[in-house]
Motif scaffolding. Structure first.
Motif, PDB file in Angstrom:
ATOM      1  N   PRO A 175       0.789  -1.239   0.000  1.00  6.17           N
ATOM      2  CA  PRO A 175       0.000   0.000   0.000  1.00  6.17           C
ATOM      3  C   PRO A 175       0.818   1.285   0.000  1.00  6.17           C
ATOM      4  O   PRO A 175       0.277   2.353  -0.327  1.00  6.17           O
ATOM      5  N   LEU A 176       2.107   1.218   0.336  1.00  8.47           N
ATOM      6  CA  LEU A 176       2.933   2.424   0.376  1.00  8.47           C
ATOM      7  C   LEU A 176       3.892   2.518  -0.811  1.00  8.47           C
ATOM      8  O   LEU A 176       4.696   3.445  -0.878  1.00  8.47           O
ATOM      9  N   TRP A 177       3.778   1.596  -1.744  1.00 11.06           N
ATOM     10  CA  TRP A 177       4.774   1.455  -2.785  1.00 11.06           C
ATOM     11  C   TRP A 177       4.954   2.738  -3.607  1.00 11.06           C
ATOM     12  O   TRP A 177       3.991   3.311  -4.105  1.00 11.06           O
ATOM     13  N   GLU A 178       6.216   3.178  -3.718  1.00 12.89           N
ATOM     14  CA  GLU A 178       6.658   4.303  -4.535  1.00 12.89           C
ATOM     15  C   GLU A 178       6.040   5.642  -4.138  1.00 12.89           C
ATOM     16  O   GLU A 178       6.016   6.580  -4.940  1.00 12.89           O
ATOM     17  N   ARG A 179       5.551   5.749  -2.905  1.00 13.58           N
ATOM     18  CA  ARG A 179       5.162   7.059  -2.413  1.00 13.58           C
ATOM     19  C   ARG A 179       6.439   7.829  -2.078  1.00 13.58           C
ATOM     20  O   ARG A 179       7.345   7.276  -1.440  1.00 13.58           O
ATOM     21  N   PRO A 180       6.574   9.081  -2.508  1.00 13.16           N
ATOM     22  CA  PRO A 180       7.791   9.849  -2.207  1.00 13.16           C
ATOM     23  C   PRO A 180       8.061   9.850  -0.709  1.00 13.16           C
ATOM     24  O   PRO A 180       7.201  10.225   0.090  1.00 13.16           O
ATOM     25  N   THR A 181       9.250   9.422  -0.313  1.00 10.35           N
ATOM     26  CA  THR A 181       9.484   9.166   1.103  1.00 10.35           C
ATOM     27  C   THR A 181       9.520  10.429   1.959  1.00 10.35           C
ATOM     28  O   THR A 181       9.200  10.375   3.147  1.00 10.35           O
ATOM     29  N   SER A 182       9.899  11.568   1.373  1.00 12.57           N
ATOM     30  CA  SER A 182       9.869  12.805   2.155  1.00 12.57           C
ATOM     31  C   SER A 182       8.435  13.162   2.524  1.00 12.57           C
ATOM     32  O   SER A 182       8.133  13.482   3.684  1.00 12.57           O
ATOM     33  N   GLU A 183       7.545  13.072   1.554  1.00  8.54           N
ATOM     34  CA  GLU A 183       6.130  13.346   1.816  1.00  8.54           C
ATOM     35  C   GLU A 183       5.541  12.286   2.732  1.00  8.54           C
ATOM     36  O   GLU A 183       4.738  12.591   3.625  1.00  8.54           O
TER      37      GLU A 183
END
Length: 253
Positions: free
Chosen positions: A127-135
């Protein structure tokens, strides 16, 4: 209509916790348990080195039955994969059809999970795949998620980061090149509160030790004496190599 049953691959860290939160919020799956690899030699969560009593408190706060995969230390890969295979087979027998992972962007880890679950009857979810990690890191903090850094890689961060809270101050203090979510193994966390929990898990920072190129902060339940916290068993937090690392390292830091 009954929802598909899922397990969360629970590392005790923030990524698995936030992945659980996102799945619960969407409401598509019934999460029926938390699957965690524990190094039985030390009674700690593999890689993160979190005490098993904290793991139990986390699962109780999340309302999830524990599914412990116990492994020895050291653990040959064939033993690791055999025990994980038994856990997957039991999950299938119990009607579980999906497994949730907190992976963010490491393609080799995702590919390994997909390979090992192929043909088992369990579909992996990311569910978190490739979400920009800073955001993503800031979204976690804004949600009310609270965590402490349990482990840092001394090649990437000073030992003083072990034990710090995962908050906006920490994000501002991270050196250039360090992923805000620690997805490259820079650090691993222990979640103590958040929207996926019904109550806070009260912990205290115990002794900080350095071993094998890593610094560990021994987190203890508040009802324990910090003086009694022993560094024995920190070795079980050593990052694994190869496919065993891929399974246990949720990158759920």
């Amino acid at each position: 209509m009954a929802r598909p049953k899922a397990l969360i691959s629970w590392s005790s860290g923030k990524d698995s916790a936030f992945a659980l939160h996102e799945v619960l919020r969407a409401g598509e799956f019934e999460v029926v348990g938390a699957l965690t690899t524990v190094t039985e030699t030390f009674g700690r969560v593999s890689i993160h080195g979190v005490r098993q009593e904290i793991l139990q408190a986390q699962c109780e706060a999340a309302g999830l039955p524990q599914r412990i995969v116990a492994i020895p230390y050291p653990c040959p890969n064939e033993i690791y994969e055999a025990r994980m295979g038994e856990a997957v087979a039991q999950a299938v027998a119990d009607g579980v059809t999906h497994m949730i992972f907190g992976d963010l962007f490491l393609a080799d880890i995702r590919a390994y999970r997909e390979q090992k679950l192929a043909g088992t009857g369990i579909t992996p979810l990311f569910p978190l795949w490739e979400r920009p990690t800073s955001e993503l890191a800031r979204a976690m903090i804004a949600s009310g998620l609270e965590a402490h850094i349990a482990t840092v890689d001394l090649k990437k961060l000073p030992a003083e980061f072990a034990g710090r809270k995962f908050d906006t101050t920490l994000l501002a203090d991270l050196p250039d090149g360090i992923d805000p979510c620690g997805e490259n193994g820079e650090f691993h966390t222990c979640v103590v509160a958040g929207p996926m929990f019904s109550r806070r898990v009260a912990v205290t920072s115990g002794e900080r030790v350095e071993r094998d190129g890593y610094a560990y902060c021994d987190l203890v339940m508040d009802n324990e004496s910090v003086v009694a916290a022993k560094p024995t068993g920190r070795a079980n937090a050593r990052p694994m190599t190869g496919s065993a690392r891929a399974w246990t390292h949720n990158h759920s830091c």
